[in-house]
Design an enzyme around this catalytic site. Structure first.
Site, PDB file in Angstrom:
ATOM      1  N   ARG A 140      11.953   8.406  77.891  1.00 55.66           N
ATOM      2  CA  ARG A 140      12.966   7.783  77.034  1.00 55.66           C
ATOM      3  C   ARG A 140      13.155   6.296  77.336  1.00 55.66           C
ATOM      4  NH1 ARG A 140      16.899   9.660  74.071  1.00 55.66           N
ATOM      5  NH2 ARG A 140      16.814  11.749  74.896  1.00 55.66           N
ATOM      6  N   HIS A 173      24.392  11.030  57.767  1.00 53.77           N
ATOM      7  CA  HIS A 173      24.322  12.447  58.135  1.00 53.77           C
ATOM      8  C   HIS A 173      24.707  13.303  56.921  1.00 53.77           C
ATOM      9  CE1 HIS A 173      24.289  15.867  60.826  1.00 53.77           C
ATOM     10  NE2 HIS A 173      25.396  16.273  60.239  1.00 53.77           N
TER      11      HIS A 173
END
Ligand code: GRF
Length: 197
Positions: A63, A107
């Site tokens: 990451r 979203h």
């Protein structure tokens, strides 16, 4: 004029909506598209629109390494705002704190209901009468940042995940450019978790 980077992993219909409305709003320009998925629709759309398209793969990459590559790309291109549009990789707090500028997400539900994956299926399965779309600022949590705009969509008796998704997607395409314009013009202030216009 704010320079915007759109992050997308998939087909890129929200990217298209942001591009469609940018001339009308005249407050932002999509200057960069970043995808973590080779051959994604979003990368193709960017290339067709003569916008810089960067593939920065994330699979199998640590990451911190992935996020520092992305941060460097944003900084070298003087990006002011990031818009996540179907970006299937959670961004860590090191990235969010490192960028220090607004990061927006779209979203497919009326948050805080149904965060996470398959929000439309969650709504159908829960039997709610209304769902919709939300544009929010990204914080360290999952779909949890301050809400900028929402648009309700009625859930019909015959809806399945696909039918509801396609109607919510139309709502997404309306509110994402509007929310980005609000942020790009800076005509809001944050009071705690509340975005005031
Ligand atoms: C949209 O439903 C968005 O709300 C979600 O991912 C989907 C991306 O669709 N985060 P597209 O790639 O913009 O068409």
């Amino acid at each position: 004029m704010k320079r915007v980077a759109v992050f997308a992993s998939g087909r890129g219909s929200n990217l298209s909506a942001l591009l469609r409305d940018q001339a009308a709003y005249d407050s932002y320009r999509v200057a960069l598209v970043i995808s973590n998925v080779p051959g994604s629709g979003a990368l193709n759309l960017a290339t067709e629109a003569s916008i810089e398209a960067l593939l920065i793969p994330s699979r199998g990459i640590e990451r911190s390494t992935h996020e520092s590559l992305v941060l460097a790309a944003l900084q070298s291109r003087s990006i002011d705002i990031v818009c996540l549009a179907g970006y299937m990789r959670v961004l860590g707090s090191a990235f969010i704190d490192g960028f220090k500028k607004p990061i927006l997400n779209i979203h497919p539900s009326l948050l805080p209901s149904f965060p996470g994956m398959h929000a439309q299926k969650q709504a159908v399965d829960a039997g709610v009468r209304w769902s919709g779309a939300t544009v929010h600022f990204v914080d360290g949590g999952l779909d949890s940042g301050p809400i900028i705009l929402q648009e309700p969509v009625e859930v019909c008796a015959e809806d399945d995940e696909d039918r509801l998704s396609s109607r919510i997607l139309q709502a997404e395409h309306q509110i994402y450019p509007r929310a980005l314009d609000i942020v790009a013009r800076g005509v809001y202030r944050l009071q705690g978790r509340v975005v005031r216009f």
